[in-house]
Design a protein around this motif. Structure first.
Motif, PDB file in Angstrom:
ATOM      1  N   ALA A 145       0.999  -1.203  -0.056  1.00  0.00           N
ATOM      2  CA  ALA A 145      -0.002   0.038   0.250  1.00  0.00           C
ATOM      3  C   ALA A 145       0.903   1.247   0.055  1.00  0.00           C
ATOM      4  O   ALA A 145       0.557   2.335  -0.683  1.00  0.00           O
ATOM      5  CB  ALA A 145      -0.976  -0.001   1.325  1.00  0.00           C
ATOM      6  N   VAL A 146       1.921   1.327   0.634  1.00  0.00           N
ATOM      7  CA  VAL A 146       2.787   2.178   0.812  1.00  0.00           C
ATOM      8  C   VAL A 146       3.494   2.389  -0.589  1.00  0.00           C
ATOM      9  O   VAL A 146       3.748   3.756  -1.123  1.00  0.00           O
ATOM     10  CB  VAL A 146       3.795   2.299   1.925  1.00  0.00           C
ATOM     11  CG1 VAL A 146       4.906   3.436   1.836  1.00  0.00           C
ATOM     12  CG2 VAL A 146       3.084   2.219   3.302  1.00  0.00           C
ATOM     13  N   ARG A 147       4.040   1.494  -1.198  1.00  0.00           N
ATOM     14  CA  ARG A 147       4.760   1.415  -2.355  1.00  0.00           C
ATOM     15  C   ARG A 147       3.924   2.091  -3.509  1.00  0.00           C
ATOM     16  O   ARG A 147       4.545   2.810  -4.534  1.00  0.00           O
ATOM     17  CB  ARG A 147       5.244  -0.044  -2.648  1.00  0.00           C
ATOM     18  CG  ARG A 147       6.145  -0.107  -3.971  1.00  0.00           C
ATOM     19  CD  ARG A 147       6.705  -1.449  -3.967  1.00  0.00           C
ATOM     20  NE  ARG A 147       7.288  -2.039  -3.014  1.00  0.00           N
ATOM     21  CZ  ARG A 147       7.586  -3.198  -2.924  1.00  0.00           C
ATOM     22  NH1 ARG A 147       7.199  -4.315  -3.712  1.00  0.00           N
ATOM     23  NH2 ARG A 147       8.324  -3.662  -1.987  1.00  0.00           N
ATOM     24  N   ASN A 148       2.635   1.645  -3.517  1.00  0.00           N
ATOM     25  CA  ASN A 148       1.614   2.009  -4.556  1.00  0.00           C
ATOM     26  C   ASN A 148       0.646   3.377  -4.209  1.00  0.00           C
ATOM     27  O   ASN A 148      -0.012   3.696  -4.940  1.00  0.00           O
ATOM     28  CB  ASN A 148       0.728   0.725  -4.849  1.00  0.00           C
ATOM     29  CG  ASN A 148       1.318  -0.126  -5.454  1.00  0.00           C
ATOM     30  OD1 ASN A 148       2.031  -0.298  -6.302  1.00  0.00           O
ATOM     31  ND2 ASN A 148       1.303  -1.479  -4.861  1.00  0.00           N
ATOM     32  N   GLN A 149       1.148   3.845  -2.906  1.00  0.00           N
ATOM     33  CA  GLN A 149       0.434   5.035  -2.599  1.00  0.00           C
ATOM     34  C   GLN A 149      -1.220   4.834  -2.651  1.00  0.00           C
ATOM     35  O   GLN A 149      -1.827   5.578  -2.882  1.00  0.00           O
ATOM     36  CB  GLN A 149       0.671   6.354  -3.375  1.00  0.00           C
ATOM     37  CG  GLN A 149       2.349   6.522  -3.302  1.00  0.00           C
ATOM     38  CD  GLN A 149       2.449   7.873  -4.430  1.00  0.00           C
ATOM     39  OE1 GLN A 149       1.790   8.021  -5.450  1.00  0.00           O
ATOM     40  NE2 GLN A 149       3.510   8.594  -3.981  1.00  0.00           N
ATOM     41  N   ASP A 150      -1.260   3.753  -2.086  1.00  0.00           N
ATOM     42  CA  ASP A 150      -2.787   3.279  -1.911  1.00  0.00           C
ATOM     43  C   ASP A 150      -3.343   3.847  -0.401  1.00  0.00           C
ATOM     44  O   ASP A 150      -3.334   3.095   0.544  1.00  0.00           O
ATOM     45  CB  ASP A 150      -2.803   1.791  -1.753  1.00  0.00           C
ATOM     46  CG  ASP A 150      -4.329   1.223  -1.958  1.00  0.00           C
ATOM     47  OD1 ASP A 150      -5.437   2.032  -1.586  1.00  0.00           O
ATOM     48  OD2 ASP A 150      -4.550   0.224  -2.388  1.00  0.00           O
ATOM     49  N   TYR A 151      -3.762   5.208  -0.340  1.00  0.00           N
ATOM     50  CA  TYR A 151      -4.291   5.701   0.643  1.00  0.00           C
ATOM     51  C   TYR A 151      -5.403   4.932   1.278  1.00  0.00           C
ATOM     52  O   TYR A 151      -5.271   4.978   2.607  1.00  0.00           O
ATOM     53  CB  TYR A 151      -4.560   7.135   0.446  1.00  0.00           C
ATOM     54  CG  TYR A 151      -3.517   8.021  -0.304  1.00  0.00           C
ATOM     55  CD1 TYR A 151      -2.117   8.222   0.503  1.00  0.00           C
ATOM     56  CD2 TYR A 151      -3.617   8.474  -1.419  1.00  0.00           C
ATOM     57  CE1 TYR A 151      -1.121   8.927  -0.050  1.00  0.00           C
ATOM     58  CE2 TYR A 151      -2.482   9.103  -2.170  1.00  0.00           C
ATOM     59  CZ  TYR A 151      -1.255   9.408  -1.478  1.00  0.00           C
ATOM     60  OH  TYR A 151      -0.279  10.107  -1.895  1.00  0.00           O
ATOM     61  N   PRO A 152      -6.409   4.773   0.670  1.00  0.00           N
ATOM     62  CA  PRO A 152      -7.719   3.860   1.456  1.00  0.00           C
ATOM     63  C   PRO A 152      -7.023   2.583   1.936  1.00  0.00           C
ATOM     64  O   PRO A 152      -7.588   2.355   3.179  1.00  0.00           O
ATOM     65  CB  PRO A 152      -8.482   3.692   0.210  1.00  0.00           C
ATOM     66  CG  PRO A 152      -8.160   4.681  -0.845  1.00  0.00           C
ATOM     67  CD  PRO A 152      -6.673   4.826  -0.897  1.00  0.00           C
ATOM     68  N   LEU A 153      -6.096   1.692   1.442  1.00  0.00           N
ATOM     69  CA  LEU A 153      -5.731   0.564   2.025  1.00  0.00           C
ATOM     70  C   LEU A 153      -4.948   0.916   3.360  1.00  0.00           C
ATOM     71  O   LEU A 153      -5.078   0.435   4.201  1.00  0.00           O
ATOM     72  CB  LEU A 153      -4.841  -0.112   0.809  1.00  0.00           C
ATOM     73  CG  LEU A 153      -4.401  -1.505   1.395  1.00  0.00           C
ATOM     74  CD1 LEU A 153      -5.739  -2.358   1.980  1.00  0.00           C
ATOM     75  CD2 LEU A 153      -3.970  -2.310   0.239  1.00  0.00           C
ATOM     76  N   MET A 154      -4.108   2.068   3.140  1.00  0.00           N
ATOM     77  CA  MET A 154      -3.182   2.345   4.289  1.00  0.00           C
ATOM     78  C   MET A 154      -4.127   2.948   5.646  1.00  0.00           C
ATOM     79  O   MET A 154      -4.066   2.345   6.768  1.00  0.00           O
ATOM     80  CB  MET A 154      -2.283   3.495   3.875  1.00  0.00           C
ATOM     81  CG  MET A 154      -0.999   3.091   3.148  1.00  0.00           C
ATOM     82  SD  MET A 154       0.159   4.400   3.021  1.00  0.00           S
ATOM     83  CE  MET A 154      -0.550   5.181   1.681  1.00  0.00           C
ATOM     84  N   GLN A 155      -5.086   3.588   5.065  1.00  0.00           N
ATOM     85  CA  GLN A 155      -6.037   4.053   6.218  1.00  0.00           C
ATOM     86  C   GLN A 155      -6.854   2.856   6.730  1.00  0.00           C
ATOM     87  O   GLN A 155      -7.142   2.758   7.843  1.00  0.00           O
ATOM     88  CB  GLN A 155      -7.318   4.867   5.525  1.00  0.00           C
ATOM     89  CG  GLN A 155      -6.783   6.144   5.259  1.00  0.00           C
ATOM     90  CD  GLN A 155      -7.911   7.126   4.818  1.00  0.00           C
ATOM     91  OE1 GLN A 155      -8.205   7.169   3.618  1.00  0.00           O
ATOM     92  NE2 GLN A 155      -8.633   7.673   5.878  1.00  0.00           N
ATOM     93  N   GLY A 156      -7.407   1.790   5.931  1.00  0.00           N
ATOM     94  CA  GLY A 156      -7.832   0.682   6.485  1.00  0.00           C
ATOM     95  C   GLY A 156      -7.147  -0.012   7.441  1.00  0.00           C
ATOM     96  O   GLY A 156      -7.667  -0.759   8.179  1.00  0.00           O
ATOM     97  N   LEU A 157      -5.903  -0.256   6.926  1.00  0.00           N
ATOM     98  CA  LEU A 157      -4.946  -1.146   7.846  1.00  0.00           C
ATOM     99  C   LEU A 157      -4.681  -0.678   9.001  1.00  0.00           C
ATOM    100  O   LEU A 157      -4.568  -1.076  10.183  1.00  0.00           O
ATOM    101  CB  LEU A 157      -3.697  -1.355   6.938  1.00  0.00           C
ATOM    102  CG  LEU A 157      -3.651  -2.534   5.866  1.00  0.00           C
ATOM    103  CD1 LEU A 157      -2.567  -2.261   4.852  1.00  0.00           C
ATOM    104  CD2 LEU A 157      -4.251  -3.790   6.566  1.00  0.00           C
ATOM    105  N   PHE A 158      -4.390   0.811   8.969  1.00  0.00           N
ATOM    106  CA  PHE A 158      -4.051   1.657  10.291  1.00  0.00           C
ATOM    107  C   PHE A 158      -5.280   1.688  11.408  1.00  0.00           C
ATOM    108  O   PHE A 158      -5.290   1.360  12.555  1.00  0.00           O
ATOM    109  CB  PHE A 158      -3.638   3.129   9.888  1.00  0.00           C
ATOM    110  CG  PHE A 158      -2.437   3.303   9.398  1.00  0.00           C
ATOM    111  CD1 PHE A 158      -1.384   2.175   9.732  1.00  0.00           C
ATOM    112  CD2 PHE A 158      -2.055   4.253   8.468  1.00  0.00           C
ATOM    113  CE1 PHE A 158       0.153   2.594   8.995  1.00  0.00           C
ATOM    114  CE2 PHE A 158      -1.026   4.276   7.798  1.00  0.00           C
ATOM    115  CZ  PHE A 158       0.165   3.512   8.080  1.00  0.00           C
ATOM    116  N   LEU A 159      -6.507   1.691  10.669  1.00  0.00           N
ATOM    117  CA  LEU A 159      -7.569   1.714  11.381  1.00  0.00           C
ATOM    118  C   LEU A 159      -7.841   0.193  12.203  1.00  0.00           C
ATOM    119  O   LEU A 159      -8.169   0.102  13.217  1.00  0.00           O
ATOM    120  CB  LEU A 159      -8.896   2.078  10.645  1.00  0.00           C
ATOM    121  CG  LEU A 159     -10.159   2.223  11.143  1.00  0.00           C
ATOM    122  CD1 LEU A 159     -10.320   3.418  12.362  1.00  0.00           C
ATOM    123  CD2 LEU A 159     -11.265   2.543  10.394  1.00  0.00           C
TER     124      LEU A 159
END
Length: 327
Positions: free
Chosen positions: A285-299
């Motif tokens: 997600a970080v490598r692909n700048q996938d903000y929604p996936l990063m948000q979901g994982l952090f949440l």
């Protein structure tokens, strides 16, 4: 006791709301948005009119911020974390659900084994001070625990996977296996999980054992343990029911924080073994700048840690009568 539980529940609900709000605010403070990044990747092959639809799909609209916030909360209550950018058009919940299943199966089981075995060994080491467990195994496990767990993972992968060929080198199951509820698939998954799980257990076992051993030694010197001995109770009952139960409280509290390790701390181990868990998903997600996936994982990680700590509070309430007296 009921008031204590409701107070703790209220505290964790406020913490969860703060996490949800930060998860909404932070991406909107960053420059750009997922829709613009996706649009740029197509290099002009997508019509500009598609930008509005993409922004709406990712939750970035021109509506007032408070309106976006309530829409965001509404979607969360419906279990909708948005659409993944890297796995478009898959939903974030689908992507995380797949990774979460593998992470819980690997790191979750490994941490439970490490906690249970380390705590039990700590009890035995403190009860038999000066024995081989106390003077031999404890320093050895502490020495192994001083190494980064991903280094132990690479060493195990090289020795037992590459040189000896006893275990697979990567992924959660063989490429020739068809996923399903079959014994062959379960055996293949277990074989692929041995090395990554063992590296986590070996790296964390010493910490649980030493923590339990030190607390147990202190507990054995208290008046309640002397009274139990004076009453003529069997040594095993004194060790397990009186000493170990009281000494277990700090380890149980630490176990709640270990849930964060289960969901994110195993990141490097999953990378070493190319294991498709949440840690591996976070890197992608970080490598692909996938903000929604990063948000979901952090949440998911934050809410899991809060839920685990609330469960630990309830367990401590059951284990420690003093807590119930002040609740």
């Amino acid at each position: 006791m009921g008031r204590y539980i409701f107070r703790r529940l209220g505290f964790y609900l406020i913490a969860a709301w703060a996490s949800l709000t930060l998860n909404f605010v932070i991406p909107r403070l960053a420059p750009g948005d997922p829709a613009s990044a996706m649009f740029a990747r197509f290099k002009g092959k997508v019509q500009p009119e598609a930008m509005t639809a993409l922004k709406a799909a990712f939750g970035f609209t021109d509506a007032p911020l408070y309106s976006q916030y309530f829409t965001y909360l509404k979607h969360l209550l419906q279990g909708d974390l948005g659409m993944s950018y890297a796995y478009f058009p898959a939903r974030v919940t689908e992507v995380i659900g797949t990774g979460l299943m593998w992470t819980v199966a690997l790191a979750g089981v490994a941490v439970i084994i490490s906690f249970a075995l380390g705590s039990f060994l700590g009890v035995l080491a403190a009860w038999n001070r000066g024995g081989w467990l106390d003077s031999g195994l404890s320093p050895a496990l502490a020495f192994l625990g001083a190494f980064p767990y991903f280094w132990l993972a690479m060493l195990a992968l090289y020795l037992f996977g590459f040189v000896l060929g006893w275990f697979p080198l990567r992924h959660a199951y063989g490429h020739d296996m068809e996923p399903g509820l079959t014994f062959a698939f379960a055996a293949d998954v277990a074989r692929h999980a041995v090395l990554p799980a063992a590296s986590i257990v070996v790296a964390t076992l010493g910490g649980w054992m030493l923590g339990m051993r030190n607390t147990m030694v202190t507990t054995l010197g208290t008046d309640s343990i002397r009274l139990a001995h004076a009453r003529g109770l069997p040594p095993r009952q004194v060790m397990l029911r009186y000493a170990a139960r009281n000494a277990l409280l700090p380890n149980v509290t630490s176990f709640g924080m270990a849930v964060g390790f289960v969901l994110s701390g195993s990141l490097l181990t999953e990378i070493v073994f190319s294991y498709p868990g949440t840690g591996y998903l976070l890197i992608l997600a970080v490598r692909n700048q996938d903000y929604p996936l990063m948000q979901g994982l952090f949440l998911v990680i934050t809410l899991a840690v809060l839920a685990a700590n609330f469960a630990v509070d309830l367990i401590c309430l059951w284990l420690d009568p003093r807590t119930r007296a002040h609740a």
